[in-house]
Write a protein that holds these residues in place. Structure first.
Motif, PDB file in Angstrom:
ATOM      1  N   GLU A  15      33.514  50.030  44.399  1.00 37.09           N
ATOM      2  CA  GLU A  15      35.019  49.922  44.714  1.00 37.09           C
ATOM      3  C   GLU A  15      35.688  49.370  46.101  1.00 37.09           C
ATOM      4  OE1 GLU A  15      37.258  50.063  42.063  1.00 37.09           O
ATOM      5  OE2 GLU A  15      35.561  50.037  40.987  1.00 37.09           O
ATOM      6  N   ARG A  24      34.678  45.581  46.150  1.00 37.73           N
ATOM      7  CA  ARG A  24      35.787  44.888  45.296  1.00 37.73           C
ATOM      8  C   ARG A  24      36.891  44.835  45.835  1.00 37.73           C
ATOM      9  NH1 ARG A  24      34.596  44.409  39.733  1.00 37.73           N
ATOM     10  NH2 ARG A  24      36.701  44.541  39.342  1.00 37.73           N
ATOM     11  N   THR A  25      37.203  45.746  46.599  1.00 34.79           N
ATOM     12  CA  THR A  25      38.666  45.755  47.324  1.00 34.79           C
ATOM     13  C   THR A  25      38.760  44.885  48.502  1.00 34.79           C
ATOM     14  OG1 THR A  25      39.210  48.101  46.841  1.00 34.79           O
ATOM     15  CG2 THR A  25      40.304  47.135  48.634  1.00 34.79           C
ATOM     16  N   SER A  52      38.614  40.985  47.342  1.00 34.21           N
ATOM     17  CA  SER A  52      39.723  40.652  46.631  1.00 34.21           C
ATOM     18  C   SER A  52      40.828  40.483  47.746  1.00 34.21           C
ATOM     19  CB  SER A  52      40.088  41.719  45.559  1.00 34.21           C
ATOM     20  OG  SER A  52      40.381  42.927  46.256  1.00 34.21           O
ATOM     21  N   LYS A  75      43.896  39.872  43.046  1.00 35.29           N
ATOM     22  CA  LYS A  75      43.759  41.251  42.514  1.00 35.29           C
ATOM     23  C   LYS A  75      42.321  41.659  42.199  1.00 35.29           C
ATOM     24  CE  LYS A  75      48.465  41.660  40.934  1.00 35.29           C
ATOM     25  NZ  LYS A  75      49.154  41.948  39.576  1.00 35.29           N
ATOM     26  N   SER A  76      41.877  42.983  42.575  1.00 35.20           N
ATOM     27  CA  SER A  76      40.727  43.278  42.069  1.00 35.20           C
ATOM     28  C   SER A  76      39.919  43.215  40.920  1.00 35.20           C
ATOM     29  CB  SER A  76      40.544  44.883  42.520  1.00 35.20           C
ATOM     30  OG  SER A  76      39.074  45.293  42.523  1.00 35.20           O
ATOM     31  N   ASP A  77      40.809  43.291  39.974  1.00 33.66           N
ATOM     32  CA  ASP A  77      40.560  43.179  38.363  1.00 33.66           C
ATOM     33  C   ASP A  77      40.459  41.492  38.203  1.00 33.66           C
ATOM     34  OD1 ASP A  77      43.150  42.395  38.396  1.00 33.66           O
ATOM     35  OD2 ASP A  77      43.776  44.091  36.985  1.00 33.66           O
TER      36      ASP A  77
END
Length: 370
Positions: free
Chosen positions: A222, A225-226, A229, A235-237
């Motif tokens: 996580e 990913r943060t 991004s 955004k992360s997603d």
């Protein structure tokens, strides 16, 4: 921590151009292969620094520091300060052994390199105390900038200007707006905002996880990913993630993957520079030579694919380390795939129409030696 230096630069001559002084940053043609990109980054930094020095008002102060967090030097802070006095007088000071911890102090050869570059030993110039001293003027800005760059690169060991942090302020301590110093990061500029955004994003992600799961530690995946991004301003997603869980980042004709490994905790920033390439002895020799010249990371061939890789430790993970690795790899991969494709053929990731080259009949295949 040391490297060979040219002889001490001579003073500016009437009618001389900045390029004459920048020549001290050039590598020999025989060693300029992969180093060319890094060398050009240093030349860009030196040019920008020279332009900044010429335009600085009286009382201005410049601080150039090898980021101890990114470079892994811990408590050893290698820095150079520059002050502009009346009449364009420039006074520079470089850190000496008195303020460096044991194990990171300059050895006898490094001190000799400093003197050869033009620095006076600590205490020789008035006010230098335990630092190396240098006096000049803004009229000699090109020579001074080249000398400072060589000191940071060859004596203090900065592998790339991206590992430098700088600040420029006036006599009252207020930041002076100006163009960036190449790829170096400003304490007051937009790069500082990126690091602040990283810290804020990581804190927000950790807070969200804690509220949902009651845990204090944000998982490495996580965090990665943060960071990515935030760098991509998305955004992360919304990140492109393949079936293997790798984050995909396009860099020109190359693709960069960010992969998280669990055991041991590691983040691998890697790129398939060439695919369908013939694994010849000449290719392996070339990759070995290039790896030895890279400031960080390595090149290797596996399953007819040439890979570039920069690892980042997952234990005691530092967001700035990953940020630097992604920045270096996105530039390196796009440069390398074109260069190696021209010499060895194969296919670039986004090289439509690329064809694998056929080795010369006289060339030995690696398989013959295995």
């Amino acid at each position: 921590m040391t490297a060979d230096h040219p002889s001490k630069p001579t003073g500016d001559q009437p009618g001389s151009s900045p390029e004459q002084h920048e020549s001290v940053l050039l590598d020999e043609p025989s060693t300029a292969d992969l180093r060319a990109k890094v060398t050009e980054a240093w030349r860009e930094f030196a040019r920008a620094l020279a332009e900044r020095l010429r335009a600085l008002p009286t009382g201005a102060h410049v601080e150039l520091t090898l980021d101890p967090t990114a470079s892994g030097t811990g408590n050893a802070v290698y820095s150079i300060s520059v002050d502009v006095g009346d009449g364009g007088r420039v006074s520079a000071r470089a850190v000496g052994n008195a303020t460096l911890p044991q194990g990171y102090r300059l050895d006898r050869a490094a001190v000799a390199d400093m003197i050869a570059l033009g620095w006076s030993p600590p205490g020789v110039l008035e006010g230098s105390r335990d630092q190396f001293g240098l006096e000049g003027s803004t009229a000699d800005a090109s020579k001074v900038a080249a000398l400072l760059s060589r000191t940071l690169r060859d004596v203090y060991g900065a592998p790339h200007p991206a590992f430098l942090v700088y600040l420029v302020h006036d006599a009252e301590g207020e930041p002076l707006p100006a163009e960036p110093l190449g790829t170096a990061r400003s304490e007051f500029g937009p790069d500082r905002d990126v690091e602040a955004d990283l810290d804020e994003a990581l804190a927000a992600a950790a807070s969200a996880q804690k509220s949902e799961e009651g845990e204090d530690v944000l998982a490495l995946e996580e965090r990665v990913r943060t960071v990515v991004s935030t760098m991509l301003k998305s955004k992360s997603d919304q990140l492109q993630v393949d079936s293997d869980g790798d984050i995909n980042i396009r860099a020109g004709s190359a693709m960069v993957f960010v992969r998280v490994r669990d055991n041991p905790p590691l983040v691998d920033v890697l790129s398939p520079v060439l695919t369908e390439v013939e694994p010849t002895e000449r290719l392996y020799v070339k990759l070995s030579e290039l790896t030895n010249r890279m400031p960080i990371g390595r090149l290797y061939c596996a399953d007819d694919t040439v890979w570039a890789s920069i690892p980042v430790f997952g234990r005691n993970f530092q967001a700035t380390h990953l940020m630097l690795a992604v920045q270096v790899m996105t530039g390196l991969a796009d440069e390398l795939d074109d260069r190696l494709h021209g010499e060895f053929g194969g296919k670039r990731f986004f090289g439509e129409g690329d064809k694998p080259s056929r080795p010369a009949d006289s060339e030995h295949r690696t398989g013959m030696y295995l």
